[in-house]
Design a protein around this motif. Structure first.
Motif, PDB file in Angstrom:
ATOM      1  N   THR A 205       4.557  52.852  27.762  1.00  0.00           N
ATOM      2  CA  THR A 205       5.640  51.991  28.227  1.00  0.00           C
ATOM      3  C   THR A 205       6.823  52.817  28.696  1.00  0.00           C
ATOM      4  O   THR A 205       7.511  52.456  29.646  1.00  0.00           O
TER       5      THR A 205
ATOM      6  N   SER B 275       9.311  54.148  33.199  1.00  0.00           N
ATOM      7  CA  SER B 275      10.547  53.383  33.023  1.00  0.00           C
ATOM      8  C   SER B 275      11.636  53.910  33.943  1.00  0.00           C
ATOM      9  O   SER B 275      11.760  55.112  34.170  1.00  0.00           O
TER      10      SER B 275
ATOM     11  N   TYR C 298      18.576  53.035  25.338  1.00  0.00           N
ATOM     12  CA  TYR C 298      17.732  51.947  25.818  1.00  0.00           C
ATOM     13  C   TYR C 298      18.566  50.679  25.979  1.00  0.00           C
ATOM     14  O   TYR C 298      19.272  50.267  25.076  1.00  0.00           O
TER      15      TYR C 298
ATOM     16  N   VAL D  97      15.593  48.921  30.533  1.00  0.00           N
ATOM     17  CA  VAL D  97      15.616  50.218  31.214  1.00  0.00           C
ATOM     18  C   VAL D  97      16.321  51.222  30.303  1.00  0.00           C
ATOM     19  O   VAL D  97      16.915  50.847  29.299  1.00  0.00           O
TER      20      VAL D  97
END
Length: 122
Positions: A17, A21, A73, A79
């Motif tokens: 993940t 990003s 974060y 994002v």
């Protein structure tokens, strides 16, 4: 066989993940994308995120290692944010994404010093 892990914790995130990003400045300027993360083999701590920055359509693009401590974060926009702008990144330690690169402790100290982050290499 590939294993899929479902993570329901609010604080855990899969490396799959993280890679890909987007990273934004405090003024909502997209700076780049996380291409990789570097993890200390012994402690298990994430030490650097490698940011893909600059170039056009992959040409001239550079990899900028950012100390993990420089990223925050954004749970609302999903994002990462850094307290940097493009000019600061243009002058930062980086390497060409299309050339062989060998990480050294001296290079790590240069990165840590540039971002004024705790020196991992002591």
């Amino acid at each position: 066989m590939s294993e899929t892990i479902s993570i329901s914790s609010a604080t855990l995130i899969s490396s799959k993940t993280i890679v890909g990003s987007d990273v934004f400045s405090p003024t909502d300027e997209k700076l780049g994308t996380i291409e990789d993360i570097l993890v200390d083999k012994v402690s298990g701590r994430t030490i650097y995120a490698v940011l893909s920055f600059g170039g056009f359509l992959g040409m001239g693009e550079r990899h900028h290692p950012l100390p993990w401590s420089t990223l925050a974060y954004d749970v609302v926009k999903n994002v990462y944010r850094v307290n940097l702008d493009k000019k600061h990144l243009e002058d930062a330690p980086s390497y060409d994404r299309n050339k062989e690169f060998s990480w050294t402790p001296e290079y790590g100290r240069t990165v840590d010093s540039y971002y004024k982050s705790p020196n991992y290499w002591n």
